[in-house]
Design a protein around this motif. Structure first.
Motif, PDB file in Angstrom:
ATOM      1  N   PHE A   1      26.347  47.091  72.240  1.00  0.00           N
ATOM      2  CA  PHE A   1      26.710  47.316  73.639  1.00  0.00           C
ATOM      3  C   PHE A   1      26.987  48.805  73.881  1.00  0.00           C
ATOM      4  CE2 PHE A   1      30.130  46.217  77.043  1.00  0.00           C
ATOM      5  CZ  PHE A   1      29.233  46.466  78.061  1.00  0.00           C
ATOM      6  N   VAL A   2      27.793  49.405  73.028  1.00  0.00           N
ATOM      7  CA  VAL A   2      28.108  50.825  73.164  1.00  0.00           C
ATOM      8  C   VAL A   2      26.840  51.675  73.073  1.00  0.00           C
ATOM      9  CG1 VAL A   2      29.274  52.781  72.052  1.00  0.00           C
ATOM     10  CG2 VAL A   2      30.490  50.617  72.360  1.00  0.00           C
ATOM     11  N   GLU A   3      25.966  51.327  72.144  1.00  0.00           N
ATOM     12  CA  GLU A   3      24.717  52.074  71.982  1.00  0.00           C
ATOM     13  C   GLU A   3      23.860  52.000  73.246  1.00  0.00           C
ATOM     14  OE1 GLU A   3      20.851  52.264  68.949  1.00  0.00           O
ATOM     15  OE2 GLU A   3      22.468  50.827  68.584  1.00  0.00           O
ATOM     16  N   LYS A   4      23.799  50.825  73.853  1.00  0.00           N
ATOM     17  CA  LYS A   4      23.020  50.681  75.089  1.00  0.00           C
ATOM     18  C   LYS A   4      23.608  51.532  76.211  1.00  0.00           C
ATOM     19  CE  LYS A   4      20.953  46.086  74.497  1.00  0.00           C
ATOM     20  NZ  LYS A   4      20.761  44.752  75.114  1.00  0.00           N
ATOM     21  N   LEU A   5      24.932  51.561  76.321  1.00  0.00           N
ATOM     22  CA  LEU A   5      25.575  52.377  77.346  1.00  0.00           C
ATOM     23  C   LEU A   5      25.290  53.858  77.125  1.00  0.00           C
ATOM     24  CD1 LEU A   5      29.016  50.514  77.536  1.00  0.00           C
ATOM     25  CD2 LEU A   5      27.331  50.636  79.370  1.00  0.00           C
TER      26      LEU A   5
ATOM     27  N   ASP B   1      22.826  55.173  75.491  1.00  0.00           N
ATOM     28  CA  ASP B   1      21.397  55.461  75.631  1.00  0.00           C
ATOM     29  C   ASP B   1      21.021  55.831  77.063  1.00  0.00           C
ATOM     30  OD1 ASP B   1      20.801  55.163  72.968  1.00  0.00           O
ATOM     31  OD2 ASP B   1      19.989  53.129  73.149  1.00  0.00           O
ATOM     32  N   VAL B   2      21.744  55.283  78.052  1.00  0.00           N
ATOM     33  CA  VAL B   2      21.427  55.590  79.451  1.00  0.00           C
ATOM     34  C   VAL B   2      22.348  56.677  80.006  1.00  0.00           C
ATOM     35  CG1 VAL B   2      20.440  53.325  79.893  1.00  0.00           C
ATOM     36  CG2 VAL B   2      22.873  53.721  80.374  1.00  0.00           C
ATOM     37  N   GLY B   3      23.137  57.309  79.117  1.00  0.00           N
ATOM     38  CA  GLY B   3      23.923  58.457  79.535  1.00  0.00           C
ATOM     39  C   GLY B   3      25.342  58.163  79.973  1.00  0.00           C
ATOM     40  N   VAL B   4      25.841  56.952  79.722  1.00  0.00           N
ATOM     41  CA  VAL B   4      27.234  56.655  80.037  1.00  0.00           C
ATOM     42  C   VAL B   4      28.117  57.282  78.954  1.00  0.00           C
ATOM     43  CG1 VAL B   4      28.962  54.846  80.401  1.00  0.00           C
ATOM     44  CG2 VAL B   4      26.597  54.496  81.166  1.00  0.00           C
ATOM     45  N   ASN B   5      29.133  58.012  79.379  1.00  0.00           N
ATOM     46  CA  ASN B   5      30.062  58.632  78.435  1.00  0.00           C
ATOM     47  C   ASN B   5      31.048  57.585  77.936  1.00  0.00           C
ATOM     48  OD1 ASN B   5      31.644  60.411  76.945  1.00  0.00           O
ATOM     49  ND2 ASN B   5      32.813  61.093  78.727  1.00  0.00           N
ATOM     50  N   VAL B   6      30.917  57.183  76.680  1.00  0.00           N
ATOM     51  CA  VAL B   6      31.770  56.146  76.110  1.00  0.00           C
ATOM     52  C   VAL B   6      32.646  56.755  75.019  1.00  0.00           C
ATOM     53  CG1 VAL B   6      31.873  53.886  75.000  1.00  0.00           C
ATOM     54  CG2 VAL B   6      29.966  54.427  76.533  1.00  0.00           C
ATOM     55  N   ILE B   7      33.954  56.623  75.184  1.00  0.00           N
ATOM     56  CA  ILE B   7      34.908  57.047  74.163  1.00  0.00           C
ATOM     57  C   ILE B   7      35.354  55.795  73.413  1.00  0.00           C
ATOM     58  CG2 ILE B   7      37.158  58.112  73.735  1.00  0.00           C
ATOM     59  CD1 ILE B   7      36.734  59.605  76.437  1.00  0.00           C
ATOM     60  N   VAL B   8      35.050  55.739  72.127  1.00  0.00           N
ATOM     61  CA  VAL B   8      35.392  54.575  71.311  1.00  0.00           C
ATOM     62  C   VAL B   8      36.579  54.903  70.427  1.00  0.00           C
ATOM     63  CG1 VAL B   8      34.634  52.994  69.495  1.00  0.00           C
ATOM     64  CG2 VAL B   8      33.047  53.662  71.321  1.00  0.00           C
TER      65      VAL B   8
ATOM     66  N   ASN C   1      31.972  38.984  85.922  1.00  0.00           N
ATOM     67  CA  ASN C   1      32.629  39.961  85.055  1.00  0.00           C
ATOM     68  C   ASN C   1      31.685  41.118  84.761  1.00  0.00           C
ATOM     69  OD1 ASN C   1      33.893  40.529  81.911  1.00  0.00           O
ATOM     70  ND2 ASN C   1      35.283  40.251  83.616  1.00  0.00           N
ATOM     71  N   MET C   2      31.512  41.974  85.763  1.00  0.00           N
ATOM     72  CA  MET C   2      30.554  43.076  85.708  1.00  0.00           C
ATOM     73  C   MET C   2      31.249  44.354  86.138  1.00  0.00           C
ATOM     74  SD  MET C   2      27.683  41.090  87.929  1.00  0.00           S
ATOM     75  CE  MET C   2      26.718  39.714  87.348  1.00  0.00           C
ATOM     76  N   LEU C   3      30.679  45.496  85.756  1.00  0.00           N
ATOM     77  CA  LEU C   3      31.225  46.782  86.185  1.00  0.00           C
ATOM     78  C   LEU C   3      30.083  47.743  86.481  1.00  0.00           C
ATOM     79  CD1 LEU C   3      33.846  48.494  86.550  1.00  0.00           C
ATOM     80  CD2 LEU C   3      33.474  49.306  84.208  1.00  0.00           C
ATOM     81  N   GLN C   4      30.170  48.410  87.624  1.00  0.00           N
ATOM     82  CA  GLN C   4      29.190  49.434  87.961  1.00  0.00           C
ATOM     83  C   GLN C   4      29.617  50.756  87.328  1.00  0.00           C
ATOM     84  OE1 GLN C   4      28.708  50.506  92.152  1.00  0.00           O
ATOM     85  NE2 GLN C   4      26.510  50.673  91.855  1.00  0.00           N
ATOM     86  N   VAL C   5      28.683  51.401  86.620  1.00  0.00           N
ATOM     87  CA  VAL C   5      28.984  52.653  85.935  1.00  0.00           C
ATOM     88  C   VAL C   5      27.929  53.694  86.280  1.00  0.00           C
ATOM     89  CG1 VAL C   5      30.112  51.432  84.018  1.00  0.00           C
ATOM     90  CG2 VAL C   5      27.688  52.045  83.834  1.00  0.00           C
ATOM     91  N   GLN C   6      28.277  54.949  86.016  1.00  0.00           N
ATOM     92  CA  GLN C   6      27.355  56.058  86.257  1.00  0.00           C
ATOM     93  C   GLN C   6      26.668  56.434  84.953  1.00  0.00           C
ATOM     94  OE1 GLN C   6      26.550  57.854  89.243  1.00  0.00           O
ATOM     95  NE2 GLN C   6      24.949  58.540  87.817  1.00  0.00           N
ATOM     96  N   GLY C   7      25.342  56.373  84.935  1.00  0.00           N
ATOM     97  CA  GLY C   7      24.574  56.818  83.781  1.00  0.00           C
ATOM     98  C   GLY C   7      24.143  58.253  83.940  1.00  0.00           C
TER      99      GLY C   7
END
Length: 300
Positions: free
Chosen positions: A41-45, A47-54, A236-242
């Motif tokens: 899931f994190v990798e997919k986010l 990949d489209v440019g979402v900034n994910v802090i794990v 259970n969805m969230l709109q994010v900026q890629g």
């Protein structure tokens, strides 16, 4: 996002989270499957440019639901954060100062902390953006009341953060009875231009019409889902900026439950990004949106 180290079905939350189910496999295997789903899931986010802090969970804490950080904290544009009172005692250990230190190290500015956690001692709860759907543009806070969403606490939050409360109760069928849905964000999702919502779960017509009135006031396109789709986590969805476009993030199960017409209505505003979260959904009773605590803090 918090990578789990001891994920399993949380017996303390199962008493009023009717989305949880027990898997007949060992907890270690459940955690391994959940970690694989999380990593993909994190990798997919990313990949489209979402900034994910794990941030990794701490095994010593024994926090099976740590993968759902949006329930204990919310981040706001002015640098304020809120800490929330949690229904399950073992979930209260999810609140970790090192998460805040990590964000500051990433360049985010934290100014004031609104701490609602003392309400736990009185038996009152409000579980973050699980309980509160914040329309940050129109300053409205949608909340389905439940054992995990206290009305007075919601009003206190709205006074502190200058939101207008939109209060109702949402229900689901459990063994032939209508029981309150534990979190607002499993029956409702707010995007910039639309709202995905299970209107059928709001039994009171006056409350249902009030929710619709607010959505129409703010020119939100209403995408109605059924109770069956809700149980596939289609709320259970969230709109994010890629990197160069917006995405509506959801699980593969939620995605496959949508009709062609619903998908078309969503894709008029943004692309869909989905990922298999079946183990997390089954054991945790939460899905894609619950796994993301969106950071609106200013940068230094």
């Amino acid at each position: 996002m918090i990578r789990p180290v001891a994920f399993r079905m949380n017996e303390q939350t199962a008493v009023n989270n009717y989305f949880q189910e027990d898997l007949d496999i060992k907890n270690a295997e459940i955690n391994t499957k959940a970690q694989a789903e999380f990593d993909t899931f994190v990798e997919k986010l990313r990949d489209v440019g979402v900034n994910v802090i794990v941030e990794n969970d701490d095994l010593r804490m024994d926090t099976p639901d740590s993968i759902f950080p949006n329930n204990w904290i919310s981040f706001h544009e002015n640098g304020d954060i809120a800490l929330y009172p949690m229904f399950a005692e073992n979930r209260r250990r999810e609140r970790r100062e090192e998460v805040l230190i990590r964000l500051e190290n990433e360049g985010f500015v934290i100014k004031d902390v609104y701490d609602y956690t003392p309400a736990e001692e009185e038996g009152f709860f409000l579980e973050g953006t699980g309980s509160i759907l914040m329309d940050r543009v129109n300053r409205k806070a949608y909340c389905a009341l439940s054992a995990r969403a206290d009305e007075e606490l919601l009003i206190e939050f709205c006074e502190d953060f200058e939101y207008t409360p939109v209060i109702f109760t949402a229900y689901q069928n459990v063994d032939g009875n209508r029981m309150p849905i534990y979190h607002t964000n499993v029956m409702m999702c707010l995007g910039e231009e639309f709202c995905v919502i299970c209107l059928d779960s709001i039994d009171d017509a006056t409350e249902r019409n009030n929710v619709l009135k607010h959505l129409k006031q703010d020119r939100k396109k209403v995408i109605a889902i059924t109770e069956s789709q809700m149980h596939h986590f289609a709320g259970n969805m969230l709109q994010v900026q890629g990197r160069d476009k917006k995405y509506l993030v959801m699980s593969a199960d939620a995605h496959s439950s949508l009709t062609d017409q619903q998908i078309k209505m969503i894709e008029e505003s943004c692309e869909i990004l989905s990922s298999d979260l079946s183990t997390i959904e089954t054991c945790g009773g939460g899905s894609a949106r619950c796994m993301m605590a969106e950071v609106f803090l200013p940068k230094a």
